[in-house]
Write a protein that holds these residues in place. Sequence first.
Motif, PDB file in Angstrom:
ATOM      1  N   HIS A   1       0.891  -1.351  -0.055  1.00  0.00           N
ATOM      2  CA  HIS A   1      -0.156  -0.253   0.061  1.00  0.00           C
ATOM      3  C   HIS A   1       1.018   1.194   0.055  1.00  0.00           C
ATOM      4  CE1 HIS A   1      -2.959   2.802   0.671  1.00  0.00           C
ATOM      5  NE2 HIS A   1      -2.535   3.406   1.876  1.00  0.00           N
ATOM      6  N   HIS A   2       1.634   1.310   1.163  1.00  0.00           N
ATOM      7  CA  HIS A   2       2.640   2.484   1.004  1.00  0.00           C
ATOM      8  C   HIS A   2       3.769   2.440   0.189  1.00  0.00           C
ATOM      9  CE1 HIS A   2       0.622   2.737   5.017  1.00  0.00           C
ATOM     10  NE2 HIS A   2       0.832   3.972   4.962  1.00  0.00           N
ATOM     11  N   PRO A   3       4.250   3.344  -0.769  1.00  0.00           N
ATOM     12  CA  PRO A   3       5.126   3.290  -1.288  1.00  0.00           C
ATOM     13  C   PRO A   3       6.645   3.001  -0.889  1.00  0.00           C
ATOM     14  CG  PRO A   3       3.934   5.052  -2.218  1.00  0.00           C
ATOM     15  CD  PRO A   3       3.348   4.722  -0.855  1.00  0.00           C
ATOM     16  N   ILE A   4       7.449   2.282  -1.277  1.00  0.00           N
ATOM     17  CA  ILE A   4       8.726   1.708  -0.493  1.00  0.00           C
ATOM     18  C   ILE A   4       9.614   3.037  -0.554  1.00  0.00           C
ATOM     19  CG2 ILE A   4      10.638   0.278  -0.368  1.00  0.00           C
ATOM     20  CD1 ILE A   4       8.074  -0.746   0.407  1.00  0.00           C
ATOM     21  N   LEU A   5       9.623   3.595  -1.741  1.00  0.00           N
ATOM     22  CA  LEU A   5      10.448   5.022  -1.970  1.00  0.00           C
ATOM     23  C   LEU A   5       9.771   6.137  -1.716  1.00  0.00           C
ATOM     24  CD1 LEU A   5      12.044   3.866  -5.548  1.00  0.00           C
ATOM     25  CD2 LEU A   5      13.238   3.752  -3.171  1.00  0.00           C
ATOM     26  N   ASP A   6      10.460   7.146  -1.541  1.00  0.00           N
ATOM     27  CA  ASP A   6       9.868   8.590  -1.250  1.00  0.00           C
ATOM     28  C   ASP A   6       9.262   8.927  -2.675  1.00  0.00           C
ATOM     29  OD1 ASP A   6      10.388   8.864   1.429  1.00  0.00           O
ATOM     30  OD2 ASP A   6      12.409   9.560   1.275  1.00  0.00           O
ATOM     31  N   VAL A   7       8.123   9.375  -2.611  1.00  0.00           N
ATOM     32  CA  VAL A   7       7.571   9.896  -3.946  1.00  0.00           C
ATOM     33  C   VAL A   7       7.639  11.383  -3.898  1.00  0.00           C
ATOM     34  CG1 VAL A   7       6.390   8.086  -4.225  1.00  0.00           C
ATOM     35  CG2 VAL A   7       5.308   9.774  -3.238  1.00  0.00           C
ATOM     36  N   SER A   8       7.615  12.064  -2.891  1.00  0.00           N
ATOM     37  CA  SER A   8       7.799  13.612  -2.794  1.00  0.00           C
ATOM     38  C   SER A   8       8.490  13.985  -1.383  1.00  0.00           C
ATOM     39  CB  SER A   8       6.518  14.239  -2.928  1.00  0.00           C
ATOM     40  OG  SER A   8       5.549  13.875  -1.907  1.00  0.00           O
ATOM     41  N   ASP A   9       8.988  14.875  -1.304  1.00  0.00           N
ATOM     42  CA  ASP A   9       9.789  15.319  -0.074  1.00  0.00           C
ATOM     43  C   ASP A   9       9.007  16.310   0.717  1.00  0.00           C
ATOM     44  OD1 ASP A   9       9.984  17.769  -1.511  1.00  0.00           O
ATOM     45  OD2 ASP A   9      12.155  17.604  -1.522  1.00  0.00           O
ATOM     46  N   LYS A  10       7.873  16.667   0.623  1.00  0.00           N
ATOM     47  CA  LYS A  10       7.116  17.611   1.483  1.00  0.00           C
ATOM     48  C   LYS A  10       6.430  16.814   2.486  1.00  0.00           C
ATOM     49  CE  LYS A  10       7.099  21.350  -1.986  1.00  0.00           C
ATOM     50  NZ  LYS A  10       7.815  20.671  -3.002  1.00  0.00           N
ATOM     51  N   TRP A  11       5.027  17.041   2.593  1.00  0.00           N
ATOM     52  CA  TRP A  11       4.055  16.836   3.883  1.00  0.00           C
ATOM     53  C   TRP A  11       3.969  15.138   3.431  1.00  0.00           C
ATOM     54  CZ3 TRP A  11       0.075  14.309   1.560  1.00  0.00           C
ATOM     55  CH2 TRP A  11      -0.337  14.564   0.211  1.00  0.00           C
TER      56      TRP A  11
ATOM     57  N   LYS B   1       5.905  12.655   5.846  1.00  0.00           N
ATOM     58  CA  LYS B   1       5.252  12.348   7.077  1.00  0.00           C
ATOM     59  C   LYS B   1       4.099  11.357   7.225  1.00  0.00           C
ATOM     60  CE  LYS B   1       6.226  14.738  10.093  1.00  0.00           C
ATOM     61  NZ  LYS B   1       7.141  14.560  11.170  1.00  0.00           N
ATOM     62  N   ILE B   2       3.692  10.650   6.257  1.00  0.00           N
ATOM     63  CA  ILE B   2       2.804   9.634   6.152  1.00  0.00           C
ATOM     64  C   ILE B   2       3.263   8.426   5.353  1.00  0.00           C
ATOM     65  CG2 ILE B   2       0.971  10.947   6.680  1.00  0.00           C
ATOM     66  CD1 ILE B   2       0.023  10.610   3.633  1.00  0.00           C
ATOM     67  N   GLY B   3       4.528   8.212   5.391  1.00  0.00           N
ATOM     68  CA  GLY B   3       5.505   6.988   4.707  1.00  0.00           C
ATOM     69  C   GLY B   3       5.606   6.002   5.712  1.00  0.00           C
ATOM     70  N   ILE B   4       6.411   5.110   5.390  1.00  0.00           N
ATOM     71  CA  ILE B   4       6.696   3.891   6.216  1.00  0.00           C
ATOM     72  C   ILE B   4       7.739   4.156   7.314  1.00  0.00           C
ATOM     73  CG2 ILE B   4       7.470   1.479   5.993  1.00  0.00           C
ATOM     74  CD1 ILE B   4       6.366   1.324   3.343  1.00  0.00           C
TER      75      ILE B   4
ATOM     76  N   HIS C   1      -1.884   9.361  -6.624  1.00  0.00           N
ATOM     77  CA  HIS C   1      -1.075  10.130  -7.688  1.00  0.00           C
ATOM     78  C   HIS C   1      -0.275   9.174  -8.308  1.00  0.00           C
ATOM     79  CE1 HIS C   1      -0.021  13.844  -9.924  1.00  0.00           C
ATOM     80  NE2 HIS C   1       1.317  13.181  -9.933  1.00  0.00           N
ATOM     81  N   TYR C   2      -0.050   9.223  -9.773  1.00  0.00           N
ATOM     82  CA  TYR C   2       0.905   8.493 -10.252  1.00  0.00           C
ATOM     83  C   TYR C   2       2.459   8.715 -10.327  1.00  0.00           C
ATOM     84  CZ  TYR C   2       3.382   5.734 -14.300  1.00  0.00           C
ATOM     85  OH  TYR C   2       3.942   4.994 -14.976  1.00  0.00           O
ATOM     86  N   PHE C   3       3.161   7.787 -10.177  1.00  0.00           N
ATOM     87  CA  PHE C   3       4.601   8.068  -9.808  1.00  0.00           C
ATOM     88  C   PHE C   3       5.294   7.002 -10.682  1.00  0.00           C
ATOM     89  CE2 PHE C   3       3.414  10.598  -6.567  1.00  0.00           C
ATOM     90  CZ  PHE C   3       3.968  11.902  -6.642  1.00  0.00           C
ATOM     91  N   ASP C   4       6.430   7.087 -11.308  1.00  0.00           N
ATOM     92  CA  ASP C   4       7.301   6.233 -11.819  1.00  0.00           C
ATOM     93  C   ASP C   4       8.775   6.552 -11.376  1.00  0.00           C
ATOM     94  OD1 ASP C   4       9.048   4.481 -13.501  1.00  0.00           O
ATOM     95  OD2 ASP C   4       7.581   4.373 -15.133  1.00  0.00           O
ATOM     96  N   ILE C   5       9.281   5.701 -10.446  1.00  0.00           N
ATOM     97  CA  ILE C   5      10.540   6.112  -9.953  1.00  0.00           C
ATOM     98  C   ILE C   5      11.478   4.993  -9.822  1.00  0.00           C
ATOM     99  CG2 ILE C   5      11.679   7.130  -7.824  1.00  0.00           C
ATOM    100  CD1 ILE C   5       8.940   8.239  -6.917  1.00  0.00           C
ATOM    101  N   LYS C   6      12.729   5.352 -10.284  1.00  0.00           N
ATOM    102  CA  LYS C   6      13.717   4.168 -10.062  1.00  0.00           C
ATOM    103  C   LYS C   6      15.049   4.986  -9.074  1.00  0.00           C
ATOM    104  CE  LYS C   6      13.103   2.263 -14.610  1.00  0.00           C
ATOM    105  NZ  LYS C   6      13.415   1.831 -15.853  1.00  0.00           N
ATOM    106  N   ALA C   7      15.374   3.887  -8.244  1.00  0.00           N
ATOM    107  CA  ALA C   7      16.534   4.212  -7.123  1.00  0.00           C
ATOM    108  C   ALA C   7      17.001   3.074  -6.784  1.00  0.00           C
ATOM    109  CB  ALA C   7      15.991   5.182  -5.894  1.00  0.00           C
ATOM    110  N   GLY C   8      18.360   2.751  -7.064  1.00  0.00           N
ATOM    111  CA  GLY C   8      19.067   1.588  -6.771  1.00  0.00           C
ATOM    112  C   GLY C   8      18.622   0.436  -7.582  1.00  0.00           C
ATOM    113  N   ASN C   9      18.046  -0.533  -6.548  1.00  0.00           N
ATOM    114  CA  ASN C   9      17.539  -1.837  -7.179  1.00  0.00           C
ATOM    115  C   ASN C   9      15.924  -1.588  -7.358  1.00  0.00           C
ATOM    116  OD1 ASN C   9      20.130  -3.276  -7.640  1.00  0.00           O
ATOM    117  ND2 ASN C   9      20.213  -3.603  -5.427  1.00  0.00           N
ATOM    118  N   ILE C  10      15.367  -0.727  -6.912  1.00  0.00           N
ATOM    119  CA  ILE C  10      13.902  -0.382  -7.111  1.00  0.00           C
ATOM    120  C   ILE C  10      13.185   0.196  -7.994  1.00  0.00           C
ATOM    121  CG2 ILE C  10      12.011   0.060  -5.365  1.00  0.00           C
ATOM    122  CD1 ILE C  10      13.766  -0.442  -2.974  1.00  0.00           C
ATOM    123  N   HIS C  11      12.476  -0.322  -8.683  1.00  0.00           N
ATOM    124  CA  HIS C  11      11.509   0.418  -9.601  1.00  0.00           C
ATOM    125  C   HIS C  11      10.204   0.507  -9.065  1.00  0.00           C
ATOM    126  CE1 HIS C  11       9.586   0.506 -13.802  1.00  0.00           C
ATOM    127  NE2 HIS C  11       9.409   1.797 -13.168  1.00  0.00           N
ATOM    128  N   GLN C  12       9.713   1.721  -8.438  1.00  0.00           N
ATOM    129  CA  GLN C  12       8.388   1.897  -7.767  1.00  0.00           C
ATOM    130  C   GLN C  12       7.402   2.459  -8.673  1.00  0.00           C
ATOM    131  OE1 GLN C  12       7.790   1.988  -4.136  1.00  0.00           O
ATOM    132  NE2 GLN C  12       6.192   1.716  -5.050  1.00  0.00           N
TER     133      GLN C  12
END
Length: 246
Positions: free
Chosen positions: A147-157, A160-163, A186-197
């Motif tokens: 349910h919660h994204p493993i990677l950060d999708v934004s750095d604002k508010w 504070k409701i992540g994992i 909201h739709y996000f497509d993020i890659k960081a390290g070994n993770i494609h979120q």
Amino acid sequence: MKIYQITDTHLAETADESDANLEKLLDIVNQDTEDNVLLLTGDLVNAAVPSAYNRIKLYLERRENISHCYALAGNHDDRECMKACFKNSKIKLTHSATVHSIPFHFVDTSHKPLGASLDLGAGRVSHKELAVLKKAVRKSPSLIVSHHPILDVSDKWFKKIGIENQAQIVRCFKSKRTIISGHAHHYFDIKAGNIHQLVGISSSYGFKHESEIPQRTRIVGMTIYDANWSNGDLTVSHVDNFCLHN
């Protein structure tokens, strides 16, 4: 194989516009007669009461072409209530599943944080769940769903409701993995390290992530992916965001 993701449906105790949105999306999925997968990635209800979960079960039972449906809990959900309401229905709650040779692993992020540093809406992966995840990612390259994204999708508010134990989870991924999540509306497509979120849009309301405080939008619908398994390699690609409002 297509994967339809419907997330953050946020059904109330009694039916309202969110129910209508969900039924419209389920009709679209049901029109596809191929043997695909539907993921319900958490925050299925706004108030975790049986009446809301039972309506979801009823809506799914009415769509005869939807045969592979998997759900997991979000921060608004009660997993035990979900299990009781969805028992013996086509909506499955499980740690793992394989459909058309594609392995899925479902991570429960719905546990409440143990500390006080995050806001209401944050989640946590339990020690038991973390051990199961570590074992799963050592095996075949399964598609991870949470349910919660493993990677950060934004750095604002939204941070504070992540994992709460995000760093521990990220360290589990020693090789490349794709993760499908909800929660961000909201739709996000993020890659960081070994993770494609990949993060799907909500069926109830959207969020403006560029704002300093939570602001809703009317960008609602579902997200569609294509998954292929070939020669021991799993590829997942974004196909479309099916929006209910132009």
